[in-house]
Design an enzyme around this catalytic site. Structure first.
Site, PDB file in Angstrom:
ATOM      1  N   ARG A 118      17.140   9.043  13.528  1.00 32.18           N
ATOM      2  CA  ARG A 118      16.965   9.640  12.188  1.00 32.18           C
ATOM      3  C   ARG A 118      17.235   8.669  11.039  1.00 32.18           C
ATOM      4  NH1 ARG A 118      19.547  13.782  14.997  1.00 32.18           N
ATOM      5  NH2 ARG A 118      18.042  15.329  15.674  1.00 32.18           N
ATOM      6  N   LYS A 140       7.670   1.475   1.540  1.00 35.50           N
ATOM      7  CA  LYS A 140       6.593   2.149   2.277  1.00 35.50           C
ATOM      8  C   LYS A 140       6.539   1.544   3.676  1.00 35.50           C
ATOM      9  CE  LYS A 140       3.327   3.516  -1.321  1.00 35.50           C
ATOM     10  NZ  LYS A 140       1.969   3.307  -1.869  1.00 35.50           N
ATOM     11  N   GLU A 182      -2.893  -9.969  -4.676  1.00 32.20           N
ATOM     12  CA  GLU A 182      -1.846  -9.037  -5.122  1.00 32.20           C
ATOM     13  C   GLU A 182      -1.067  -9.625  -6.298  1.00 32.20           C
ATOM     14  OE1 GLU A 182      -1.913  -6.079  -3.900  1.00 32.20           O
ATOM     15  OE2 GLU A 182      -2.789  -6.238  -1.890  1.00 32.20           O
ATOM     16  N   LYS A 224       6.883  -5.312  -9.324  1.00 33.02           N
ATOM     17  CA  LYS A 224       6.887  -4.252  -8.311  1.00 33.02           C
ATOM     18  C   LYS A 224       8.213  -3.485  -8.353  1.00 33.02           C
ATOM     19  CE  LYS A 224       5.604  -2.461  -4.005  1.00 33.02           C
ATOM     20  NZ  LYS A 224       4.843  -2.543  -2.782  1.00 33.02           N
ATOM     21  N   GLU A 234       5.683   7.599  -5.499  1.00 37.57           N
ATOM     22  CA  GLU A 234       4.304   7.566  -5.975  1.00 37.57           C
ATOM     23  C   GLU A 234       3.812   8.932  -6.468  1.00 37.57           C
ATOM     24  OE1 GLU A 234       1.721   4.777  -3.864  1.00 37.57           O
ATOM     25  OE2 GLU A 234       0.032   6.063  -4.348  1.00 37.57           O
ATOM     26  N   ARG A 238       3.609   4.524  -9.853  1.00 34.10           N
ATOM     27  CA  ARG A 238       3.465   3.646  -8.678  1.00 34.10           C
ATOM     28  C   ARG A 238       2.004   3.540  -8.249  1.00 34.10           C
ATOM     29  NH1 ARG A 238       7.369   2.831  -3.390  1.00 34.10           N
ATOM     30  NH2 ARG A 238       6.035   1.270  -2.424  1.00 34.10           N
ATOM     31  N   ASN A 242      -2.175   0.390  -7.016  1.00 34.60           N
ATOM     32  CA  ASN A 242      -3.394   0.457  -6.208  1.00 34.60           C
ATOM     33  C   ASN A 242      -4.624  -0.026  -6.970  1.00 34.60           C
ATOM     34  OD1 ASN A 242      -2.098   1.521  -3.903  1.00 34.60           O
ATOM     35  ND2 ASN A 242      -2.003   3.512  -4.896  1.00 34.60           N
ATOM     36  N   HIS A 245      -7.733  -0.970  -5.108  1.00 36.54           N
ATOM     37  CA  HIS A 245      -7.547  -0.603  -3.704  1.00 36.54           C
ATOM     38  C   HIS A 245      -8.506   0.484  -3.218  1.00 36.54           C
ATOM     39  CE1 HIS A 245      -4.123  -3.191  -3.998  1.00 36.54           C
ATOM     40  NE2 HIS A 245      -3.678  -2.890  -2.802  1.00 36.54           N
ATOM     41  N   HIS A 249     -10.507  -0.237   0.013  1.00 37.37           N
ATOM     42  CA  HIS A 249     -10.466   0.542   1.266  1.00 37.37           C
ATOM     43  C   HIS A 249     -11.879   0.874   1.729  1.00 37.37           C
ATOM     44  CE1 HIS A 249      -6.097   1.791   0.218  1.00 37.37           C
ATOM     45  NE2 HIS A 249      -6.135   0.675   0.904  1.00 37.37           N
ATOM     46  N   HIS A 262      -7.281  -7.664   3.856  1.00 34.59           N
ATOM     47  CA  HIS A 262      -7.032  -6.662   2.812  1.00 34.59           C
ATOM     48  C   HIS A 262      -7.068  -7.302   1.411  1.00 34.59           C
ATOM     49  CE1 HIS A 262      -5.296  -3.232   0.790  1.00 34.59           C
ATOM     50  NE2 HIS A 262      -4.278  -3.959   0.382  1.00 34.59           N
TER      51      HIS A 262
HETATM   52  P1  NAD Z   1      -0.029  -9.874   8.745  1.00 31.28           P
HETATM   53  O1  NAD Z   1       1.316  -9.334   8.861  1.00 31.28           O
HETATM   54  O2  NAD Z   1      -1.016  -9.496   9.782  1.00 31.28           O
HETATM   55  O3  NAD Z   1       0.062 -11.465   8.649  1.00 31.28           O
HETATM   56  C1  NAD Z   1      -1.124 -12.210   8.582  1.00 31.28           C
HETATM   57  C2  NAD Z   1      -1.187 -13.275   9.689  1.00 31.28           C
HETATM   58  O4  NAD Z   1      -0.316 -14.350   9.350  1.00 31.28           O
HETATM   59  C3  NAD Z   1      -0.714 -12.767  11.037  1.00 31.28           C
HETATM   60  O5  NAD Z   1      -1.461 -13.399  12.050  1.00 31.28           O
HETATM   61  C4  NAD Z   1       0.728 -13.242  11.071  1.00 31.28           C
HETATM   62  O6  NAD Z   1       1.276 -13.341  12.358  1.00 31.28           O
HETATM   63  C5  NAD Z   1       0.607 -14.577  10.421  1.00 31.28           C
HETATM   64  N1  NAD Z   1       1.818 -15.107   9.796  1.00 31.28           N
HETATM   65  C6  NAD Z   1       2.746 -14.416   9.113  1.00 31.28           C
HETATM   66  N2  NAD Z   1       3.604 -15.276   8.551  1.00 31.28           N
HETATM   67  C7  NAD Z   1       3.237 -16.511   8.902  1.00 31.28           C
HETATM   68  C8  NAD Z   1       3.736 -17.807   8.616  1.00 31.28           C
HETATM   69  N3  NAD Z   1       4.753 -17.998   7.769  1.00 31.28           N
HETATM   70  N4  NAD Z   1       3.125 -18.862   9.175  1.00 31.28           N
HETATM   71  C9  NAD Z   1       2.026 -18.687   9.979  1.00 31.28           C
HETATM   72  N5  NAD Z   1       1.484 -17.497  10.264  1.00 31.28           N
HETATM   73  C10 NAD Z   1       2.085 -16.421   9.715  1.00 31.28           C
HETATM   74  O7  NAD Z   1      -0.707  -9.483   7.331  1.00 31.28           O
HETATM   75  P2  NAD Z   1      -0.119  -9.317   5.869  1.00 31.28           P
HETATM   76  O8  NAD Z   1      -1.247  -9.662   4.974  1.00 31.28           O
HETATM   77  O9  NAD Z   1       1.184  -9.990   5.683  1.00 31.28           O
HETATM   78  O10 NAD Z   1       0.160  -7.755   5.786  1.00 31.28           O
HETATM   79  C11 NAD Z   1      -0.879  -6.816   5.904  1.00 31.28           C
HETATM   80  C12 NAD Z   1      -0.250  -5.493   6.277  1.00 31.28           C
HETATM   81  O11 NAD Z   1       0.630  -5.088   5.227  1.00 31.28           O
HETATM   82  C13 NAD Z   1      -1.253  -4.383   6.449  1.00 31.28           C
HETATM   83  O12 NAD Z   1      -0.946  -3.656   7.608  1.00 31.28           O
HETATM   84  C14 NAD Z   1      -1.060  -3.511   5.226  1.00 31.28           C
HETATM   85  O13 NAD Z   1      -1.347  -2.150   5.467  1.00 31.28           O
HETATM   86  C15 NAD Z   1       0.401  -3.726   4.946  1.00 31.28           C
HETATM   87  N6  NAD Z   1       0.796  -3.495   3.555  1.00 31.28           N
HETATM   88  C16 NAD Z   1       1.865  -2.706   3.344  1.00 31.28           C
HETATM   89  C17 NAD Z   1       2.307  -2.482   2.054  1.00 31.28           C
HETATM   90  C18 NAD Z   1       3.525  -1.660   1.832  1.00 31.28           C
HETATM   91  O14 NAD Z   1       3.845  -1.360   0.675  1.00 31.28           O
HETATM   92  N7  NAD Z   1       4.262  -1.325   2.861  1.00 31.28           N
HETATM   93  C19 NAD Z   1       1.653  -3.068   0.973  1.00 31.28           C
HETATM   94  C20 NAD Z   1       0.557  -3.886   1.230  1.00 31.28           C
HETATM   95  C21 NAD Z   1       0.137  -4.103   2.536  1.00 31.28           C
HETATM   96  N1  GLY Z   2       1.277  -1.500  -2.127  1.00 30.14           N
HETATM   97  C1  GLY Z   2       1.399  -0.368  -2.986  1.00 30.14           C
HETATM   98  C2  GLY Z   2       2.772   0.206  -3.045  1.00 30.14           C
HETATM   99  O1  GLY Z   2       3.707  -0.316  -2.509  1.00 30.14           O
HETATM  100  O2  GLY Z   2       2.954   1.223  -3.634  1.00 30.14           O
END
Ligand code: NAD
Ligand code: GLY
Length: 364
Positions: A118, A140, A182, A224, A234, A238, A242, A245, A249, A262
C-alpha cells in the site's frame, strides 16, 4: 547548484542537480534513512551506472534488480518482477526503491512503490534528459495496458529526485534531442525569458555543454515544480504541461508506438499547437515561426510523416485523456510563454491545421 523543492506540504521533496552526483553517499543516505534500498534499473543503464550507485549506498546494503530495457516492458508484468524481488527479499514497508534510469524505469518503479504494501518510499535517479526535466518530477507513475499508454497508474511522489548531469554523456543523441522538446515546452507554455535563453544556448545544449545543460535542467525543473505545487492531481494548471501532447499522442498512436520517440512527437505536436493558435488569431505569425524554428534547430521533427491521413488524425486525437464530456480540450498559445487549456476554439481551424500538417509540403 541550488537544490529545488517540489512544495507539497508534508510530501514536499528536493530535486538535487549537479555533476558526479551518483558517487556521493550524502546525496542518498538522508532519504534512505533506516530503510532497505532496492535499486531498480535496466540492462542498458546498469553497465554504466549501477556499480557507482551501489558503492554510494553500500552502507545500506542495497539489493538490485536489472530489468529488460524498453517501453514494451513498461507493463504490469514487469512491475510484477519488482514485487517478486521485494517479496523474495522479505522487504517490508521500510523498503526504499531507487529508480535508476529513464522515464520507463522511473514510471515502473514509482508504480511498484505506490502499490507495494500500500505504498513505500522511492527515490528518482533520472538518467535521460526527458526524465531529468519531466518524468522524475511530479509523482505520476504507471504502466501501459495493451489498450492504452499509461492507463494504469497512481500519483505517488518520490522522497527525492537526484539528477546527475554527467550521465547524459552516454545518452544516444536522438534521446537527448527528444528531451529538448520538453525543455522547449516549458519556455513556450509559461516562461518567455527561458525560451529566449534556450534560443541562445541551443547549440551548447546539443554539444552537451555541462553549464548549459545544468541551467536548462534547473530552469525546466523549477517550472515543473511550480506547476505541480499548484496542482498536484491535474485538476487545473498542470494540464498546461501537455502542450503539444494531444497532437503527439495521435502521432505516436498513428505511427505505432516506438516509431517516433515521445519527445519527437511532442516537437511536431508543439508546431501544430502553434499553428492552430496562429490560425485562431491568438499567436502572431512571427511567434509561430519563432517556435517552429527553435524546434527545428533542436533537431526535432516539425512535419508529420506522410502516412498519417487527416481523418485518422482526428479519430486518434479523440482518444486523448483530455477529452472531457466528448469535447476535445487542447493546450494552445495566447503568446510565447502564455499557454491556456481550452475547448473554446473553432473546430474548422483545427481541421485546417491537421489538413496542412497531413499534406506536405507545409503551406501555412
Ligand atoms: P526511456 O526510459 O526508454 O530511456 C530511453 C533510452 O535511453 C532507453 O533505451 C534507456 O535504457 C536509455 N538510457 C537511459 N539513460 C541512459 C544513459 N544515461 N545512457 C545511455 N542510455 C540511457 O525513455 P525516456 O524518454 O527517458 O522516458 C519515456 C517514458 O517516460 C515513457 O514511458 C513516458 O510515458 C514516460 N513519461 C512519464 C512522465 C511522468 O510524468 N511520469 C512524463 C513524461 C514521460
Ligand atoms: N508530463 C506531464 C505531467 O507530469 O503532468
Amino acid at each position: 547548484m541550488p537544490t529545488l523543492t517540489v512544495d507539497l506540504g508534508n510530501r514536499s521533496y528536493p530535486i538535487l542537480l549537479g555533476t558526479a552526483m551518483l558517487a556521493k553517499p550524502q546525496n542518498f543516505l538522508p532519504y534512505i534513512g533506516k530503510g532497505r534500498p532496492l535499486i531498480v534499473t535496466n540492462d542498458r543503464v546498469a553497465p554504466h551506472y549501477l556499480e557507482t550507485l551501489r558503492q554510494a549506498v553500500a552502507d545500506c546494503h542495497p539489493a538490485s534488480l536489472v530489468l529488460p530495457d524498453g517501453e514494451s516492458h513498461k507493463t504490469l508484468q514487469t512491475a510484477g518482477l519488482i514485487y517478486d524481488a521485494l517479496l523474495e527479499g522479505r522487504f517490508g514497508r521500510d523498503a526504499v526503491l531507487i529508480a535508476l534510469g529513464g522515464g520507463v524505469i522511473g514510471d515502473l518503479t514509482g508504480f511498484a512503490a505506490a502499490t507495494y504494501q500500500r505504498g513505500i518510499g522511492f527515490i528518482q535517479v533520472p538518467t535521460t534528459l526527458l526524465a531529468q526535466v519531466d518524468s522524475s518530477v511530479g509523482g505520476k507513475t504507471g504502466v501501459n495496458h495493451p489498450l492504452g499508454k499509461n492507463m494504469i497508474g497512481a500519483f505517488h511522489q518520490p522522497l527525492a529526485v537526484i539528477a546527475d548531469i554527467d550521465v547524459l554523456g552516454t545518452l544516444p543523441k536522438r534521446e537527448l534531442v527528444a528531451g529538448l522538446a520538453e525543455v522547449i515546452k516549458y519556455g513556450l507554455l509559461g516562461d518567455a525569458p527561458f525560451l529566449d535563453w534556450i534560443e541562445h544556448h541551443i547549440d551548447a545544449l546539443l554539444a552537451l555543454d555541462s553549464a548549459a545543460l545544468a541551467e536548462a535542467i534547473q530552469r525546466s525543473c523549477a517550472n515543473k515544480a511550480r506547476i505541480v505545487g499548484l496542482d498536484e492531481r491535474e485538476s487545473g494548471p498542470r494540464a498546461l504541461l501537455n502542450l503539444g501532447h494531444t497532437f503527439a499522442h495521435a502521432i505516436e498512436a498513428g505511427l505505432g508506438y516506438g516509431a517516433w520517440l515521445h519527445g519527437e512527437a511532442v516537437g511536431a505536436g508543439m508546431c501544430m499547437a502553434a499553428d492552430l493558435s496562429c490560425r485562431l488569431g491568438w499567436l502572431s505569425a512571427a511567434d509561430r515561426d519563432r517556435a517552429i524554428k527553435l524546434i527545428e534547430r533542436a533537431g526535432l521533427p516539425t512535419r508529420l510523416p506522410e502516412q498519417l491521413k487527416p481523418t485518422d488524425f482526428v479519430r486518434l486525437m479523440a482518444h486523448d485523456k483530455k477529452v472531457l464530456a466528448g469535447q476535445l480540450r487542447l493546450v494552445l498559445l495566447k503568446a510565447i510563454g502564455e499557454a491556456v487549456v481550452t475547448r473554446d476554439f473553432e473546430p474548422s481551424k483545427l481541421d485546417e491545421t491537421i489538413a496542412s500538417y497531413c499534406a506536405p509540403p507545409y503551406a501555412a
